[in-house]
Design an enzyme around this catalytic site. Structure first.
Site, PDB file in Angstrom:
ATOM      1  CD1 TRP A   1      38.299  16.254  31.682  1.00 41.77           C
ATOM      2  CD2 TRP A   1      38.309  14.091  32.291  1.00 41.77           C
ATOM      3  NE1 TRP A   1      37.222  15.625  31.080  1.00 41.77           N
ATOM      4  CE2 TRP A   1      37.204  14.312  31.434  1.00 41.77           C
ATOM      5  CE3 TRP A   1      38.515  12.804  32.799  1.00 41.77           C
ATOM      6  CZ2 TRP A   1      36.314  13.304  31.077  1.00 41.77           C
ATOM      7  CZ3 TRP A   1      37.624  11.799  32.438  1.00 41.77           C
ATOM      8  CH2 TRP A   1      36.547  12.052  31.603  1.00 41.77           C
TER       9      TRP A   1
ATOM     10  CG  ASP B   1      44.623  15.268  29.836  1.00 46.24           C
ATOM     11  OD1 ASP B   1      44.471  15.164  28.601  1.00 46.24           O
ATOM     12  OD2 ASP B   1      43.734  14.972  30.659  1.00 46.24           O
TER      13      ASP B   1
ATOM     14  CE  LYS C   1      36.810  14.274  25.314  1.00 47.49           C
ATOM     15  NZ  LYS C   1      37.774  14.181  26.394  1.00 47.49           N
TER      16      LYS C   1
HETATM   17  C1  LIG Z   1      37.816  13.436  27.781  1.00 50.95           C
HETATM   18  C2  LIG Z   1      39.007  13.760  28.586  1.00 50.95           C
HETATM   19  C3  LIG Z   1      39.680  12.788  29.337  1.00 50.95           C
HETATM   20  C4  LIG Z   1      39.204  11.359  29.418  1.00 50.95           C
HETATM   21  O1  LIG Z   1      39.451  10.735  28.230  1.00 50.95           O
HETATM   22  P1  LIG Z   1      39.131   9.165  28.025  1.00 50.95           P
HETATM   23  O2  LIG Z   1      39.820   8.919  26.722  1.00 50.95           O
HETATM   24  O3  LIG Z   1      37.659   9.020  27.964  1.00 50.95           O
HETATM   25  O4  LIG Z   1      39.741   8.432  29.156  1.00 50.95           O
HETATM   26  C5  LIG Z   1      40.802  13.175  30.027  1.00 50.95           C
HETATM   27  N1  LIG Z   1      41.254  14.431  29.997  1.00 50.95           N
HETATM   28  C6  LIG Z   1      40.629  15.403  29.292  1.00 50.95           C
HETATM   29  C7  LIG Z   1      41.171  16.795  29.294  1.00 50.95           C
HETATM   30  C8  LIG Z   1      39.488  15.098  28.565  1.00 50.95           C
HETATM   31  O5  LIG Z   1      38.859  16.046  27.861  1.00 50.95           O
END
Ligand SMILES: *Cc1c(COP(=O)(O)O)cnc(C)c1O
Length: 356
Positions: A99, A166, A190
């Site tokens: 990511w 993030d 998540k």
């Molecule tokens: C799942 C995830 C993403 C991507 O998320 P989307 O909402 O599907 O774009 C980005 N960063 C992390 C740490 C993730 O777990």
């Protein structure tokens, strides 16, 4: 049979969230209308949006001088929006997973990117440390929890330049010192709610640094200045997030859930370390995530994978297959995954060991 949902995302949500969302889809607060069919500018929705922001502020103890916004396009859209808004000359990134590396790829479209450190060569089995953050970077971007590899930065690091995190997969799993960050963002699906909404907590002083001209919907100011209501927001997803935050508050807030999360993670890591069949692929124990627990069979037992999957399935365990880039297993034990769920998985690991 009762299911234990270990999916990495979209993932398990509190029953409270699902029930209340289902009810609001049928009839929101006795209005006789569904949350899906009311105006996003109605009093009812305004109250939902306001309470969502207030609860997020309260749970994370967000200081004054930060705005909370809700957006669409997932965390992946933020990968592009962040450099579009804040990368004026160069930005620094920590490459701790795929990511993170996707975020780097987007940033390169907007200017110079310094990757301060990367654990890619070791398949991201640890979070790089001992790097230097360039003092002239516009910002420093990190991923607090690497969902795929099961590594987590469990402390709020200090940065000489604005720190952007993030936190898609560990938001609201522990108390955070928000004042150390210029921005914290993520997708909801998540640990917070269903897919379709993302959140961003942005320090107002960071917004003042926006100079680039860009499409309206890519500019964070559009969301801040219009209170996330420039266009139609994902009302149902926001409503669900609000339910999860209410559930968290009732449970005692982030200190309380952090204690439970640590207990769940300890239980599972202890079994991985004890069990003769399994091993953690991570090279540093300190980096072990309390949200995504990755484990594999030792090489001599690798052919037992299918059999173990069958046993776990028979116990209602869902979603533990590891990411294709790591293999083995990944148990995502987000806030809403019960202690009973972890106990059931640990029991299955013990039972399987006894059969071998
Ligand atoms: C799942 C995830 C993403 C991507 O998320 P989307 O909402 O599907 O774009 C980005 N960063 C992390 C740490 C993730 O777990």
């Amino acid at each position: 049979m009762k299911k234990y949902n270990f999916n990495p995302g979209p993932s398990v949500l509190p029953e409270f969230t699902i029930k209340n969302t289902a009810e609001a889809i049928l009839n929101l607060n006795g209005t006789g209308l569904s949350i899906m069919e009311i105006s996003h500018r109605s009093k009812d929705f305004e109250a939902i949006l306001k309470e969502s922001k207030e609860l997020m502020r309260e749970l994370l103890d967000i200081p004054a001088g930060y705005s909370i916004i809700f957006l669409q396009g997932g965390a992946s859209m933020q990968f592009a929006m962040i450099p579009s808004n804040f990368l004026n000359t160069k930005a620094a990134y920590l490459d701790s997973g795929s990511w993170a590396s996707k975020a780097v790829k987007e940033a390169r479209l907007f200017g110079e990117v310094i990757v301060v450190a990367s654990s890619k060569e070791q398949n991201y089995t640890f979070i790089p440390k001992g790097y230097t953050i360039p003092a002239d970077a516009d910002y420093f971007h990190i991923t607090t929890n690497n969902t795929i590899y099961g590594t987590e930065l469990k402390t709020d690091i200090s940065s000489p330049v604005p720190l952007i995190a993030d936190a898609s997969s560990d938001i609201l799993s522990r108390p955070m010192d928000v004042s150390k960050y210029a921005m914290i963002y993520g997708g909801a699906q998540k640990n917070l709610g269903p897919a379709g909404v993302s959140f961003a907590i942005i320090k107002d002083s960071l917004l003042e640094k926006i100079t680039r001209k860009m499409p309206t919907m890519l500019n964070y100011k559009t969301f801040v200045d219009n209170d996330s209501l420039y266009n139609t927001p994902p009302c149902v997803s926001i409503y669900s997030c609000l339910q999860t935050m209410k559930w968290l508050k009732d449970l005692g807030g982030l200190k309380a859930i952090h204690k439970i999360n640590n207990e769940k993670a300890d239980m599972l890591y202890n079994e991985i370390d004890r069990n003769k069949l399994f091993v953690s692929p991570l090279s540093e124990q300190a980096d072990r995530s309390i949200m995504n627990v990755v484990f594999v069979f030792k090489p001599e037992y690798k052919e037992l994978e299918e059999k173990f999957m069958e046993l776990t399935k028979s116990k209602g365990i869902v979603g533990i297959k590891g990411h294709r880039s790591v293999g083995g297993f990944r148990a995502s034990i987000y806030n809403a995954l019960s202690i009973e769920g972890v106990q059931t998985l640990v029991q299955a690991m013990k039972e399987f060991e006894a059969q071998v």
